[in-house]
Write an enzyme that holds these catalytic residues in place. Structure first.
Site, PDB file in Angstrom:
ATOM      1  N   GLU A 182       9.141  15.749  16.213  1.00 55.70           N
ATOM      2  CA  GLU A 182       9.520  15.517  14.825  1.00 55.70           C
ATOM      3  C   GLU A 182       8.635  16.408  13.964  1.00 55.70           C
ATOM      4  O   GLU A 182       7.456  16.121  13.758  1.00 55.70           O
ATOM      5  CB  GLU A 182       9.315  14.051  14.422  1.00 55.70           C
ATOM      6  CG  GLU A 182       9.759  13.811  12.992  1.00 55.70           C
ATOM      7  CD  GLU A 182       9.454  12.412  12.471  1.00 55.70           C
ATOM      8  OE1 GLU A 182       8.323  11.947  12.628  1.00 55.70           O
ATOM      9  OE2 GLU A 182      10.361  11.805  11.887  1.00 55.70           O
ATOM     10  N   LYS A 224       0.844  -1.202   0.000  1.00 54.90           N
ATOM     11  CA  LYS A 224       0.000   0.000   0.000  1.00 54.90           C
ATOM     12  C   LYS A 224       0.874   1.245   0.000  1.00 54.90           C
ATOM     13  O   LYS A 224       1.533   1.545   0.992  1.00 54.90           O
ATOM     14  CB  LYS A 224      -0.892   0.042   1.235  1.00 54.90           C
ATOM     15  CG  LYS A 224      -1.946   1.146   1.110  1.00 54.90           C
ATOM     16  CD  LYS A 224      -2.538   1.562   2.433  1.00 54.90           C
ATOM     17  CE  LYS A 224      -1.875   2.774   3.033  1.00 54.90           C
ATOM     18  NZ  LYS A 224      -1.991   4.013   2.239  1.00 54.90           N
ATOM     19  N   GLY A 253       6.387   4.705   8.796  1.00 51.98           N
ATOM     20  CA  GLY A 253       5.527   5.871   8.944  1.00 51.98           C
ATOM     21  C   GLY A 253       5.705   6.477  10.318  1.00 51.98           C
ATOM     22  O   GLY A 253       6.767   6.346  10.927  1.00 51.98           O
ATOM     23  N   SER A 254       4.660   7.115  10.799  1.00 54.04           N
ATOM     24  CA  SER A 254       4.766   7.831  12.069  1.00 54.04           C
ATOM     25  C   SER A 254       4.753   6.860  13.248  1.00 54.04           C
ATOM     26  O   SER A 254       4.198   5.755  13.161  1.00 54.04           O
ATOM     27  CB  SER A 254       3.607   8.811  12.190  1.00 54.04           C
ATOM     28  OG  SER A 254       2.390   8.101  12.135  1.00 54.04           O
ATOM     29  N   THR A 255       5.335   7.288  14.337  1.00 55.18           N
ATOM     30  CA  THR A 255       5.355   6.468  15.546  1.00 55.18           C
ATOM     31  C   THR A 255       3.922   6.230  16.037  1.00 55.18           C
ATOM     32  O   THR A 255       3.586   5.139  16.486  1.00 55.18           O
ATOM     33  CB  THR A 255       6.220   7.155  16.622  1.00 55.18           C
ATOM     34  OG1 THR A 255       7.567   7.193  16.137  1.00 55.18           O
ATOM     35  CG2 THR A 255       6.202   6.402  17.946  1.00 55.18           C
ATOM     36  N   GLU A 281       9.445   0.976  10.985  1.00 57.12           N
ATOM     37  CA  GLU A 281      10.429   2.057  10.783  1.00 57.12           C
ATOM     38  C   GLU A 281       9.671   3.347  11.027  1.00 57.12           C
ATOM     39  O   GLU A 281       8.806   3.722  10.229  1.00 57.12           O
ATOM     40  CB  GLU A 281      10.971   2.035   9.343  1.00 57.12           C
ATOM     41  CG  GLU A 281      11.758   0.792   8.973  1.00 57.12           C
ATOM     42  CD  GLU A 281      13.148   0.733   9.592  1.00 57.12           C
ATOM     43  OE1 GLU A 281      13.513   1.652  10.359  1.00 57.12           O
ATOM     44  OE2 GLU A 281      13.857  -0.238   9.311  1.00 57.12           O
ATOM     45  N   CYS A 308      12.901  10.864   7.820  1.00 57.42           N
ATOM     46  CA  CYS A 308      12.955  10.327   9.187  1.00 57.42           C
ATOM     47  C   CYS A 308      14.356  10.480   9.766  1.00 57.42           C
ATOM     48  O   CYS A 308      14.531  10.508  10.977  1.00 57.42           O
ATOM     49  CB  CYS A 308      12.540   8.875   9.195  1.00 57.42           C
ATOM     50  SG  CYS A 308      13.466   7.881   8.020  1.00 57.42           S
ATOM     51  N   GLY A 351       2.387   3.623  13.894  1.00 57.77           N
ATOM     52  CA  GLY A 351       3.166   2.404  14.134  1.00 57.77           C
ATOM     53  C   GLY A 351       2.738   1.682  15.400  1.00 57.77           C
ATOM     54  O   GLY A 351       2.629   0.449  15.429  1.00 57.77           O
TER      55      GLY A 351
HETATM   56  P1  NAP Z   1       1.764   7.876   8.564  1.00 54.21           P
HETATM   57  O1  NAP Z   1       0.687   8.857   8.641  1.00 54.21           O
HETATM   58  O2  NAP Z   1       2.072   7.060   9.746  1.00 54.21           O
HETATM   59  O3  NAP Z   1       1.393   6.934   7.331  1.00 54.21           O
HETATM   60  C1  NAP Z   1       2.256   5.938   6.834  1.00 54.21           C
HETATM   61  C2  NAP Z   1       1.465   4.931   6.044  1.00 54.21           C
HETATM   62  O4  NAP Z   1       0.544   4.255   6.919  1.00 54.21           O
HETATM   63  C3  NAP Z   1       0.600   5.531   4.935  1.00 54.21           C
HETATM   64  O5  NAP Z   1       0.586   4.640   3.846  1.00 54.21           O
HETATM   65  C4  NAP Z   1      -0.753   5.628   5.598  1.00 54.21           C
HETATM   66  O6  NAP Z   1      -1.840   5.648   4.710  1.00 54.21           O
HETATM   67  C5  NAP Z   1      -0.765   4.346   6.410  1.00 54.21           C
HETATM   68  N1  NAP Z   1      -1.718   4.350   7.522  1.00 54.21           N
HETATM   69  C6  NAP Z   1      -2.263   5.416   8.163  1.00 54.21           C
HETATM   70  N2  NAP Z   1      -3.115   4.987   9.121  1.00 54.21           N
HETATM   71  C7  NAP Z   1      -3.116   3.637   9.093  1.00 54.21           C
HETATM   72  C8  NAP Z   1      -3.795   2.630   9.833  1.00 54.21           C
HETATM   73  N3  NAP Z   1      -4.645   2.926  10.817  1.00 54.21           N
HETATM   74  N4  NAP Z   1      -3.555   1.332   9.531  1.00 54.21           N
HETATM   75  C9  NAP Z   1      -2.678   1.020   8.564  1.00 54.21           C
HETATM   76  N5  NAP Z   1      -2.019   1.923   7.813  1.00 54.21           N
HETATM   77  C10 NAP Z   1      -2.216   3.229   8.084  1.00 54.21           C
HETATM   78  O7  NAP Z   1       3.122   8.529   8.109  1.00 54.21           O
HETATM   79  P2  NAP Z   1       3.341   9.610   6.964  1.00 54.21           P
HETATM   80  O8  NAP Z   1       2.726  10.881   7.448  1.00 54.21           O
HETATM   81  O9  NAP Z   1       2.925   9.060   5.646  1.00 54.21           O
HETATM   82  O10 NAP Z   1       4.941   9.669   6.930  1.00 54.21           O
HETATM   83  C11 NAP Z   1       5.695  10.423   7.802  1.00 54.21           C
HETATM   84  C12 NAP Z   1       6.255   9.590   8.947  1.00 54.21           C
HETATM   85  O11 NAP Z   1       6.984   8.463   8.473  1.00 54.21           O
HETATM   86  C13 NAP Z   1       7.232  10.348   9.797  1.00 54.21           C
HETATM   87  O12 NAP Z   1       6.957  10.177  11.168  1.00 54.21           O
HETATM   88  C14 NAP Z   1       8.573   9.718   9.449  1.00 54.21           C
HETATM   89  O13 NAP Z   1       9.553   9.840  10.422  1.00 54.21           O
HETATM   90  C15 NAP Z   1       8.209   8.318   9.187  1.00 54.21           C
HETATM   91  N6  NAP Z   1       9.244   7.646   8.376  1.00 54.21           N
HETATM   92  C16 NAP Z   1      10.076   6.727   8.951  1.00 54.21           C
HETATM   93  C17 NAP Z   1      11.075   6.109   8.215  1.00 54.21           C
HETATM   94  C18 NAP Z   1      12.017   5.095   8.815  1.00 54.21           C
HETATM   95  O14 NAP Z   1      12.606   4.349   8.060  1.00 54.21           O
HETATM   96  N7  NAP Z   1      12.188   5.018  10.123  1.00 54.21           N
HETATM   97  C19 NAP Z   1      11.203   6.407   6.871  1.00 54.21           C
HETATM   98  C20 NAP Z   1      10.353   7.339   6.314  1.00 54.21           C
HETATM   99  C21 NAP Z   1       9.364   7.942   7.080  1.00 54.21           C
HETATM  100  P3  NAP Z   1      -2.433   7.053   4.148  1.00 54.21           P
HETATM  101  O15 NAP Z   1      -1.533   7.430   3.053  1.00 54.21           O
HETATM  102  O16 NAP Z   1      -3.802   6.740   3.682  1.00 54.21           O
HETATM  103  O17 NAP Z   1      -2.407   8.024   5.273  1.00 54.21           O
END
Ligand code: NAP
Ligand code: MG
Length: 456
Positions: free
Chosen positions: A357, A155, A208-210, A230, A264, A213
């Protein structure tokens, strides 16, 4: 009725394409097809599976420029970065294409026979990707998962599905069966949620976000589902008085403003030894003002826009006024979700500018007294993803590297990711490691079989 989503170019705000959102029912059907595809995919001889992955890598290689242009349009990444990102998918596929023939078990002597171990695939793997690095993060999940004999449903983030959809086409062109690698654009709460809930998905790889996660991990607990996380980071760039200050200051903007700070691994806290704090800020100012912000398709652009209007509002809310702003760079006016590279010098260690963050181009510069305080400040966060240490003292570099609780550190550099080295977070930055030689094991289950040698 099928729901669609308007994908926009964040540099122009224009609609690029309408993408169909996958429903819960269609997600379940895709998961079931991925499950049905497992026996045939497992039966592909290791050398043949390796060849298919190499053909996929070659197809990506031939499409790097197209994938990169697609990412520039969809995500606002600079063209230089986007080419690197497409190339990274190719490289990761080549790297894990070496894995199928090397998935070997052990033979362990035991009384009355032998034990043999097998590295079995897990089954269907669900990969959930954020919008900030759509291509590499997808590849870090699907390449080792496929190499180990799993099938994959992926996804992409709702905002950035275009390159993932193209990668699925390239996989098919390379001969990877359609149901072995499926891309399902849609909402996290629908498609991602089904990955968590559907019992035929045996592992969820989430980046994605903590906050999300945590929910994924809790959801996976119901079935003791395997999970790799991650998550976020608030990474420290620690500059000691004995460092090459010119280099540390010249490279600090890259360390935090690359991808407009939507990274991130962004070094969004610069901790500077108090004796050189003022000097460092003097050196940093021209470097930040020199960052070329603008049309991401121009070869010389160093920073593009933020991903969306909503995200820009989130970033803006951290600076209701200029009270904490030391200086900032430039950003275009007019259409596009622009935000200038901004340096803040908050007085308090508990200011959200220092603790949160922000995921945008804002960096907090904070003084520290000595080595012990630098390590304590670096660790004073729930996160633990990455960081940099600038010093000419090799002993200090090693002491501080061992003292900082983070998965990826660089000394006199901001390098975070090399696909043949492990990547992942301490504490609330994640669980498990991606990339590097051990990532394939994370997509296998060890099976231990005893074979009796007793006469029958
Ligand atoms: P996010 O809001 O957590 O979303 C990440 C993914 O999860 C998206 O595909 C999102 O779908 C999906 N998602 C949202 N709610 C969900 C649920 N209830 N069940 C299953 N999946 C769900 O993160 P983001 O705003 O896209 O990205 C930014 C974050 O990613 C930051 O906190 C960043 O630090 C982190 N990140 C971490 C790493 C690492 O390797 N550690 C790398 C890159 C980014 P939608 O698109 O529909 O919202
Ligand atoms: Mg989100």
């Amino acid at each position: 009725m099928t729901q669609t989503f308007e994908v926009r170019n964040p540099a122009t705000e224009r609609v690029l394409r309408e993408v169909e959102l996958t429903s819960a029912e269609r997600t379940d059907a895709a998961i079931e097809r991925a499950h049905a595809a497992l026996p045939a995919w497992r039966a592909v001889a290791p050398g043949d599976r390796a060849r298919l992955l190499r053909r996929f890598a070659d197809a990506v290689d031939a499409d790097v420029e197209n994938l990169a242009r697609l990412e520039v349009a969809n995500s606002g990444h600079t063209i230089g970065n986007a080419r690197w990102e497409a190339g990274n998918v190719r490289d990761v596929l080549h790297y894990y294409a070496a894995a199928p023939e090397r998935l070997i078990g052990k033979q362990i002597p035991v009384p009355g026979g032998v034990n043999v171990t097998f590295a079995e695939p897990l089954g269907v793997v669900g990969v959930i990707v954020p919008w900030n690095f759509p291509m590499p993060i997808a590849g870090w999940g699907f390449a080792p998962a496929l190499a180990a004999g799993n099938t994959v449903v992926l996804k992409p983030a709702e905002l950035t599905p275009l390159t993932a959809l193209r990668l699925a086409e390239l996989a098919r062109e390379a001969g990877i069966p359609e149901d072995v690698f499926q891309v399902l654009p849609g909402k996290g709460g629908v498609v991602g949620q089904r990955f968590v809930e559907h019992p035929l998905v045996r592992k969820v790889v989430f980046t994605g976000s903590t906050e999300v996660g945590r929910r994924i991990m809790a959801g996976c607990a119901a079935q003791v589902k395997r999970v790799t996380l991650e998550l976020g980071g608030k990474n420290a760039n620690i500059v000691f008085a004995d460092a090459d200050l010119e280099r540390a200051a010249a490279t600090a903007p890259y360390g935090v403003f690359d991808n407009a700070g939507q990274d991130c691994c962004a070094r969004s806290r610069i901790l500077v030894q108090a004796s050189v704090y003022d000097r460092f800020l003097e050196l940093l100012e021209p470097a930040v003002k020199g960052v070329v912000v603008g049309d991401p398709s121009h070869e010389s652009t160093e920073m593009g826009p933020l991903i969306s209007a909503e995200h820009r509002e989130r970033v803006r809310a951290y600076l209701p006024d200029d009270a904490n702003v030391a200086f900032r760079g430039s950003a275009p006016d007019g259409a596009g979700y622009w935000f200038p590279p901004t340096v803040v010098t908050p007085r308090s260690a508990t200011d959200p500018l220092v603790t949160d963050e922000i995921f945008g181009p804002i960096v907090a510069v904070v003084p520290f007294a000595d080595e012990a305080e630098a390590v304590a400040m670096a660790n004073d966060t729930a996160y633990g993803l990455s960081g940099s240490i600038w010093t000419r003292d090799v002993g200090r570099a090693l002491r501080v590297s061992r003292g900082v609780e983070a998965g990826n550190l660089s000394v006199n550099s901001h390098a975070s990711v090399r696909y043949w080295t492990p990547f992942g977070g301490f504490k609330q930055s994640g669980l498990g490691r991606e990339l590097g030689p051990d990532a394939v094991e994370a997509f296998t289950e060890v099976k231990n079989v005893f074979i009796s040698t007793e006469e029958q």
